[in-house]
Structure formats: C-alpha cells, structure tokens
Design an enzyme around this catalytic site. Structure first.
Site, PDB file in Angstrom:
ATOM      1  N   HIS A   1       0.805  -1.286   0.154  1.00 56.29           N
ATOM      2  CA  HIS A   1       0.060  -0.014   0.292  1.00 56.29           C
ATOM      3  C   HIS A   1       0.874   1.026   0.018  1.00 56.29           C
ATOM      4  O   HIS A   1       1.707   1.233   0.874  1.00 56.29           O
ATOM      5  CB  HIS A   1      -1.073   0.049   0.994  1.00 56.29           C
ATOM      6  CG  HIS A   1      -1.681   1.477   1.526  1.00 56.29           C
ATOM      7  ND1 HIS A   1      -2.415   2.037   0.374  1.00 56.29           N
ATOM      8  CD2 HIS A   1      -1.648   2.085   2.474  1.00 56.29           C
ATOM      9  CE1 HIS A   1      -2.883   2.907   0.988  1.00 56.29           C
ATOM     10  NE2 HIS A   1      -2.333   3.397   2.187  1.00 56.29           N
TER      11      HIS A   1
ATOM     12  N   HIS B   1       0.746   5.868  -0.990  1.00 57.56           N
ATOM     13  CA  HIS B   1       0.060   7.111  -1.358  1.00 57.56           C
ATOM     14  C   HIS B   1       0.624   7.756  -2.253  1.00 57.56           C
ATOM     15  O   HIS B   1       0.781   9.104  -2.252  1.00 57.56           O
ATOM     16  CB  HIS B   1      -0.121   7.811  -0.010  1.00 57.56           C
ATOM     17  CG  HIS B   1      -1.068   7.212   1.112  1.00 57.56           C
ATOM     18  ND1 HIS B   1      -1.293   8.037   2.225  1.00 57.56           N
ATOM     19  CD2 HIS B   1      -1.592   6.336   1.131  1.00 57.56           C
ATOM     20  CE1 HIS B   1      -2.250   7.385   3.075  1.00 57.56           C
ATOM     21  NE2 HIS B   1      -2.240   5.870   2.432  1.00 57.56           N
TER      22      HIS B   1
ATOM     23  N   ASP C   1       1.375  -4.031 -20.726  1.00 58.92           N
ATOM     24  CA  ASP C   1       2.417  -5.341 -20.084  1.00 58.92           C
ATOM     25  C   ASP C   1       2.164  -5.789 -18.722  1.00 58.92           C
ATOM     26  O   ASP C   1       2.053  -6.811 -18.477  1.00 58.92           O
ATOM     27  CB  ASP C   1       3.726  -4.719 -20.391  1.00 58.92           C
ATOM     28  CG  ASP C   1       4.383  -4.473 -21.742  1.00 58.92           C
ATOM     29  OD1 ASP C   1       5.369  -3.757 -21.618  1.00 58.92           O
ATOM     30  OD2 ASP C   1       3.772  -4.964 -22.557  1.00 58.92           O
TER      31      ASP C   1
ATOM     32  N   HIS D   1      -8.312   7.279  -1.227  1.00 59.90           N
ATOM     33  CA  HIS D   1      -7.236   6.708  -0.683  1.00 59.90           C
ATOM     34  C   HIS D   1      -6.027   6.531  -1.137  1.00 59.90           C
ATOM     35  O   HIS D   1      -5.076   7.414  -1.037  1.00 59.90           O
ATOM     36  CB  HIS D   1      -7.699   5.419   0.128  1.00 59.90           C
ATOM     37  CG  HIS D   1      -7.001   4.932   1.218  1.00 59.90           C
ATOM     38  ND1 HIS D   1      -7.231   3.545   1.921  1.00 59.90           N
ATOM     39  CD2 HIS D   1      -5.596   5.048   1.473  1.00 59.90           C
ATOM     40  CE1 HIS D   1      -6.254   3.604   2.934  1.00 59.90           C
ATOM     41  NE2 HIS D   1      -5.458   4.434   2.753  1.00 59.90           N
TER      42      HIS D   1
ATOM     43  N   TYR E   1       8.895 -11.844 -21.575  1.00 62.56           N
ATOM     44  CA  TYR E   1       9.776 -10.665 -21.294  1.00 62.56           C
ATOM     45  C   TYR E   1      10.836 -11.158 -20.463  1.00 62.56           C
ATOM     46  O   TYR E   1      10.536 -12.027 -19.447  1.00 62.56           O
ATOM     47  CB  TYR E   1       9.188  -9.649 -20.928  1.00 62.56           C
ATOM     48  CG  TYR E   1       9.726  -8.522 -20.421  1.00 62.56           C
ATOM     49  CD1 TYR E   1      10.111  -8.249 -18.863  1.00 62.56           C
ATOM     50  CD2 TYR E   1      10.508  -7.719 -21.154  1.00 62.56           C
ATOM     51  CE1 TYR E   1      10.866  -7.388 -18.597  1.00 62.56           C
ATOM     52  CE2 TYR E   1      11.400  -6.553 -20.627  1.00 62.56           C
ATOM     53  CZ  TYR E   1      11.489  -6.410 -19.489  1.00 62.56           C
ATOM     54  OH  TYR E   1      12.266  -5.389 -18.814  1.00 62.56           O
TER      55      TYR E   1
HETATM   56  O1  LIG Z   1      -3.322   4.819   4.608  1.00 58.64           O
HETATM   57  C1  LIG Z   1      -3.082   4.426   5.657  1.00 58.64           C
HETATM   58  C2  LIG Z   1      -4.032   3.518   6.129  1.00 58.64           C
HETATM   59  O2  LIG Z   1      -4.544   2.826   5.378  1.00 58.64           O
HETATM   60  C3  LIG Z   1      -2.017   4.771   6.431  1.00 58.64           C
HETATM   61  O3  LIG Z   1      -2.062   5.100   7.801  1.00 58.64           O
HETATM   62  C4  LIG Z   1      -0.763   3.647   6.035  1.00 58.64           C
HETATM   63  O4  LIG Z   1      -0.294   4.320   4.945  1.00 58.64           O
HETATM   64  C5  LIG Z   1       0.270   3.565   7.074  1.00 58.64           C
HETATM   65  O5  LIG Z   1      -0.190   3.096   8.207  1.00 58.64           O
HETATM   66  P1  LIG Z   1       0.954   2.264   9.146  1.00 58.64           P
HETATM   67  O6  LIG Z   1       1.859   2.974   9.426  1.00 58.64           O
HETATM   68  O7  LIG Z   1       1.442   1.041   8.238  1.00 58.64           O
HETATM   69  O8  LIG Z   1      -0.014   1.600  10.263  1.00 58.64           O
END
Ligand SMILES: O=C(CO)[C@@H](O)[C@@H](O)COP(=O)(O)O
Length: 238
Positions: A116, A118, A141, A181, A235
């Site tokens: 995850h 941002h 790709d 998000h 590839y």
């Molecule tokens: O976007 C969020 C939760 O979805 C952030 O708080 C996350 O990127 C980081 O949280 P953590 O430090 O991993 O608890």
C-alpha cells in the site's frame, strides 16, 4: 487464542526470519521510488506454513509496525500476524492495514505479497475515482488493461481488504486505486507487489501529463491482450 511463533515448527520460524529480512529491505524501496512520505505505506509477505499443502488460511504474514519511520525499520522490527490479523510475533503494534492485507491473503491464495502506498499521481486518480485508461504499452504489459478503482472504505476492519478483492477479482491488474485513499498492489511475492506499486505510479503520472496535452489514444483490446501475454510470459530472462 493467540498463538506465538514458538508454537510453529522450525521450518516456519526459518521462513519467517527470511521474510522479515526481505520485507524490511522492500520497505526501503517505497521512499527510494518516491512512493510514500513519513510513515505512510506498508509492505507484507505471506509465509506459507505448510508448503506441501500450499497457501491456506493458517498462513502467516510479515508486515511493518504501525507508524514507524522507514529509517527505523529493521528485520527485527517487522511484525508477524496470522490471517485473522492477530499478533503472533513482534514487540510493536502491526500496521493499521494488517486486516486488509490479511483479507487479501485469505481470499486470494495466489497472492504472496501486498503493498500500500500514497504515491502522488496514483492517489490523485484515486481522489477522482477515475480508472487510469490503458493508453500505454507499459500498462498493457504490467496491468493487462485499465487500472481499476476500488470503493471508498474506512480503515480498521476488513472493508478495505474486501474492496481490494472484489475489484481485483474482476481485473488482470495487480493494482487497485481505492477511492479517496490510494493504491494497493498485489503480487506472487512482496517484490512483485512493490514492482506493481512502482509501475502504477509511473503510468499514472505519464497518463496525467498526456491528458494535459490532449486526449490519449486507446490501444485496441487485441493488442492489449498480445502485449500482456508477451510481457507476462516471454519478457526478461528465463
Ligand atoms: O493509509 C493508511 C491506512 O490505510 C496509512 O495510515 C498507512 O499508509 C500507514 O499506516 P501504518 O504505519 O502501516 O499503520
């Protein structure tokens, strides 16, 4: 009842130790590629507890501790949880996204890594809840089509994980932009998921810039399919 790592056979404890090292190193890739600021973002790796049986609900995951800056992360600081997001080993609280990662591992046994971030451009597309159209051969790709949008979901339970699974089950993409998000990516292991996180930011930026100059041109589906098949199966070094 919470199980501790001591309850697992040595083979599992060895696999967890290896995952701690690789997940700690892969976290460093997120700031390195400009995908996160401060403590945002997280990486996890599945640990299969019974390799003979393959991935299953009794597996473990290794993830970063919540709210710890990237320069403080070490293999020893990584946290081990079961797929109920229960702490199995670690001295700090696990990432606030642990339930989401665990839900993905539970419902997508082929997934071995979840990331995850941002990252700016991908998150800007998520803020508008607009899928990134497949207008680049690099997108065909890596993503096999557009990068889909997942539903708005609050953190804290499995609603983010549910949104990730419901969206990615209907797509070849290893990335989903969760509305308002940011991106979540999956892969056969954590390294593959980190690659997808790097690539989703790259193509989100390029398509954004292209849109400022005019309307990007779509790629015919037959060409998307052939590009995807080549990249996924031919590839690189085999
Ligand atoms: O976007 C969020 C939760 O979805 C952030 O708080 C996350 O990127 C980081 O949280 P953590 O430090 O991993 O608890």
């Amino acid at each position: 009842m919470t199980t501790t790592l001591d309850a697992y056979p040595q083979t599992v404890r060895d696999a967890v130790a290896q995952a701690r090292t690789s997940v700690s190193a892969l976290h460093a890739e997120l700031p390195r590629w400009g995908l996160v600021v401060w403590t945002a973002g997280n990486v996890s790796q599945r640990v299969v507890v019974d390799p003979a049986a393959g991935p299953g609900p009794d597996d473990l995951l290794v993830i970063k501790p919540s709210g710890v800056t990237y320069d403080e992360l070490t293999p020893e600081s990584m946290v081990v949880c079961d797929l109920g997001a229960n702490l199995v080993d670690g001295t700090r609280a696990p990432s606030s996204d642990t339930a989401a990662h665990a839900y993905v591992y539970t419902h997508m046994p082929e997934v071995g890594g979840v990331v995850h971030t941002h990252s700016t451009y991908a998150t800007a597309w998520a803020a508008r809840a607009e899928p990134v159209p497949c207008v680049l051969t690099m997108m065909a790709d890596e993503f096999g089509g557009p990068i889909p949008i997942g539903p708005f979901a609050l953190i804290g339970d499995d609603s983010i994980g549910r949104g990730i699974v419901e969206t990615l089950r209907e797509s070849r993409s290893p990335a989903v932009l969760m509305r308002n998000h940011g991106p979540f990516t999956i892969g056969k292991d954590a390294k593959a998921a980190v690659k997808a996180a790097v690539m989703v930011e790259e193509v989100a930026r390029t398509v954004h810039i292209s849109r400022q100059l005019g309307e990007p041109l779509p790629i015919e589906q037959q060409h998307v399919d052939s590009l995807y098949a080549r990249y996924q199966n031919v590839y690189g070094q085999h």
